[in-house]
Design an enzyme around this catalytic site. Structure first.
Site, PDB file in Angstrom:
ATOM      1  N   ASN A  88       0.853  -1.222  -0.055  1.00 50.68           N
ATOM      2  CA  ASN A  88      -0.042   0.000   0.143  1.00 50.68           C
ATOM      3  C   ASN A  88       1.022   1.200  -0.017  1.00 50.68           C
ATOM      4  OD1 ASN A  88       0.797   0.613   2.951  1.00 50.68           O
ATOM      5  ND2 ASN A  88      -0.476  -1.266   3.169  1.00 50.68           N
ATOM      6  N   LYS A 134       9.617 -16.841 -10.419  1.00 50.15           N
ATOM      7  CA  LYS A 134       8.909 -15.638 -10.939  1.00 50.15           C
ATOM      8  C   LYS A 134       7.873 -16.364 -11.883  1.00 50.15           C
ATOM      9  CE  LYS A 134       9.245 -11.384 -13.693  1.00 50.15           C
ATOM     10  NZ  LYS A 134      10.014 -10.744 -14.502  1.00 50.15           N
ATOM     11  N   LYS A 143     -13.338   1.272  15.486  1.00 49.35           N
ATOM     12  CA  LYS A 143     -12.252   0.514  15.572  1.00 49.35           C
ATOM     13  C   LYS A 143     -11.885   0.645  17.139  1.00 49.35           C
ATOM     14  CE  LYS A 143     -11.220   0.999  10.836  1.00 49.35           C
ATOM     15  NZ  LYS A 143     -10.279   1.632   9.637  1.00 49.35           N
ATOM     16  N   LYS A 203     -11.190  -2.565  19.020  1.00 49.51           N
ATOM     17  CA  LYS A 203      -9.734  -3.280  19.154  1.00 49.51           C
ATOM     18  C   LYS A 203      -9.418  -2.824  20.619  1.00 49.51           C
ATOM     19  CE  LYS A 203      -8.656  -2.874  14.287  1.00 49.51           C
ATOM     20  NZ  LYS A 203      -7.852  -3.246  13.289  1.00 49.51           N
TER      21      LYS A 203
HETATM   22  N1  CTP Z   1      -4.186  -3.014  11.985  1.00 49.89           N
HETATM   23  C1  CTP Z   1      -3.418  -4.201  12.434  1.00 49.89           C
HETATM   24  N2  CTP Z   1      -3.513  -5.598  11.657  1.00 49.89           N
HETATM   25  C2  CTP Z   1      -4.460  -5.532  10.686  1.00 49.89           C
HETATM   26  C3  CTP Z   1      -4.968  -4.257  10.323  1.00 49.89           C
HETATM   27  C4  CTP Z   1      -4.860  -3.190  10.796  1.00 49.89           C
HETATM   28  O1  CTP Z   1      -2.801  -4.022  13.434  1.00 49.89           O
HETATM   29  N3  CTP Z   1      -4.189  -6.573   9.929  1.00 49.89           N
HETATM   30  C5  CTP Z   1      -4.044  -1.856  12.739  1.00 49.89           C
HETATM   31  C6  CTP Z   1      -3.378  -0.837  12.029  1.00 49.89           C
HETATM   32  O2  CTP Z   1      -1.991  -0.547  12.422  1.00 49.89           O
HETATM   33  C7  CTP Z   1      -4.055   0.432  12.559  1.00 49.89           C
HETATM   34  C8  CTP Z   1      -5.423   0.028  12.900  1.00 49.89           C
HETATM   35  O3  CTP Z   1      -5.384  -1.489  13.077  1.00 49.89           O
HETATM   36  O4  CTP Z   1      -3.540   0.934  13.678  1.00 49.89           O
HETATM   37  C9  CTP Z   1      -6.444   0.320  12.062  1.00 49.89           C
HETATM   38  O5  CTP Z   1      -6.171  -0.256  10.627  1.00 49.89           O
HETATM   39  P1  CTP Z   1      -7.200   0.169   9.501  1.00 49.89           P
HETATM   40  O6  CTP Z   1      -6.596  -0.691   8.337  1.00 49.89           O
HETATM   41  O7  CTP Z   1      -7.527   1.322   9.311  1.00 49.89           O
HETATM   42  O8  CTP Z   1      -8.178  -0.854   9.828  1.00 49.89           O
HETATM   43  P2  CTP Z   1      -8.966  -2.280   9.732  1.00 49.89           P
HETATM   44  O9  CTP Z   1      -9.193  -2.973  10.995  1.00 49.89           O
HETATM   45  O10 CTP Z   1      -8.128  -2.996   8.599  1.00 49.89           O
HETATM   46  O11 CTP Z   1     -10.377  -2.024   9.127  1.00 49.89           O
HETATM   47  P3  CTP Z   1     -10.891  -1.594   7.694  1.00 49.89           P
HETATM   48  O12 CTP Z   1      -9.872  -2.196   6.515  1.00 49.89           O
HETATM   49  O13 CTP Z   1     -12.053  -2.335   7.494  1.00 49.89           O
HETATM   50  O14 CTP Z   1     -10.943  -0.106   7.520  1.00 49.89           O
END
Ligand code: CTP
Length: 400
Positions: free
Chosen positions: A211, A290, A339, A343
């Protein structure tokens, strides 16, 4: 936005080494950050660089003489030392180090260092043999015992065409220590874990899913915690950023690597800040070789990665603080609250990635802070300043 150096009185003592020209760059950087830099040159430093160089860069008079013509000049060592917020001796020659170690005060630099009660940093620069000489080793040991901060020189080729330890260290290696000396030590004794950057989920040896995260926000969070006195571990996905000095970096690639690294440290950590953009999914299969273009499947099979922060929320121990980040392009508040609760976070910083000069890859950010029973909208500002403001909030939560 406001640098930690802005408005601070910094005395830079320059002694006689060819590396004197290098600290001209330091003065320039500090002046750009709005520090008030006063340069003191020893007699031999003037053989290498002219006082005018430092005057032009600092916008202040360069001092050398202990015995000025006016009464004011006669007290210059007292005034500079008394008003200093920080004193740096760079380059520090073997001779100047010997004088400092033994409390000699036969020039303006050494006299001022005896007067000041600010932290003094000594940055040695000399031939490698001089640096390794038992007399210098003993003097440096003594300096540390007295309370001076000695920042190690770098290894490399020196002006004398010899290779060794003794090159004046680079600004990037020392700036954080100076910044720390000027910052309130609110996180002393705290162990902080910061995650930063993207993760890479391999498809084959050449390709991966990832990303747009640059890691800048997480690195700024780590730097800010170090400046406040924390013991900082930074678990970082692949970025082009240099590790902030004073911070321990563990480099990882995939979400599962990050999961393992974070869980290794999480139990012993007081505050965990998850700034990283973790890939939610990984390719179900990583090809050993590959994949040729005519063999690529049109549909990619994915598997879900562990949610590291969710796992940390489940394991959270009493007194531990858990901070999340969320990059959102719509309904920031609703998504953030969801979130925060799911979490079991103490704080979440939600940033709007739909703006042009904020979020991914940008130098700036604008975040909304959400925490139990409240919210706070931070201004649009640099990522470093955003990190400082987030830490202000974390510290206040920690003290509750
Ligand atoms: N995060 C994590 N592990 C993952 C995904 C996210 O620890 N597999 C953590 C990120 O580091 C961040 C927080 O969760 O601090 C929110 O991440 P985000 O990508 O915004 O949320 P998601 O839970 O993945 O939700 P969504 O993709 O549905 O927005």
């Amino acid at each position: 936005m406001a640098s930690v150096f802005a408005g601070k009185n910094i005395v830079l003592g320059v002694s006689g080494s060819i590396a004197a020209f290098k600290v001209a760059g330091w003065v320039s950087t500090l002046a750009k950050e709005e520090a008030n830099v006063s340069v003191i040159m020893t007699e031999s430093a003037r053989q290498f660089v002219t006082p005018l160089t430092f005057e032009a860069l600092s916008g202040n008079k360069t001092y050398s003489n202990m015995f000025g013509s006016s009464d004011q000049d006669a007290m210059v060592h007292i005034n500079l030392g008394r008003e200093a917020d920080l004193m740096i001796v760079a380059p520090a020659t073997a001779n100047t180090i010997a004088k400092l170690a033994n409390g000699l005060a036969d020039d303006l630099l050494t006299t001022t260092s005896l007067v000041t009660r600010a932290e003094v940093f000594v940055c040695p620069a000399m031939n490698g043999k001089m640096y390794a000489h038992p007399a210098t080793v003993e003097n440096i040991k003594k300096l540390k015992e007295i309370g001076y901060n000695v920042l190690d020189p770098a290894h490399g080729m020196m002006a004398c065409k010899e290779e060794g330890d003794g090159r004046l260290t680079d600004w990037e290696n020392v700036a954080e220590y100076f910044a720390k000396a000027l910052t309130l030590q609110e996180l002393t004794g705290k162990k902080v874990l910061v995650t930063a950057g993207p993760t890479r989920e391999p498809l084959d040896p050449a390709r991966f899913l990832s990303n747009r995260s640059s890691g800048k926000m997480g690195y700024a969070m780590a730097r800010s915690a170090f400046r406040r006195g924390a013991d900082v571990t930074l678990v970082s996905g692949p970025t082009t950023l240099a590790c902030p000095s004073g911070v321990r970096r563990i480099e990882v690639q995939s979400a599962r690597d990050m999961y393992d690294a974070v869980l290794t440290y999480s139990d012993k950590t007081d505050i965990i800040v998850k700034t990283s953009a973790v890939a939610d999914y990984r390719p179900a299969r990583k090809a050993e070789h590959k994949v040729k273009k005519d063999q690529i499947e049109s549909q990619l099979q994915l598997e879900q990665n562990p949610d590291i922060l969710y796992e940390l929320g489940k394991r959270k121990r009493k007194g531990q603080l858990l901070i999340g980040f969320a990059a959102e392009s719509q309904e920031l508040r609703t998504a953030g609250i969801r979130k925060l609760e799911k979490k079991r976070l103490d704080l979440i910083a939600v940033n709007d990635i739909s703006g042009i000069n904020s979020g991914f890859e940008s130098e700036n950010n604008q975040v909304l802070l959400l925490f139990a029973g409240g919210s706070e909208s931070l201004p649009h500002t640099s990522k470093q300043h955003t990190a400082d403001l987030i830490w202000d909030k974390i510290v206040s939560l920690d003290q509750q």
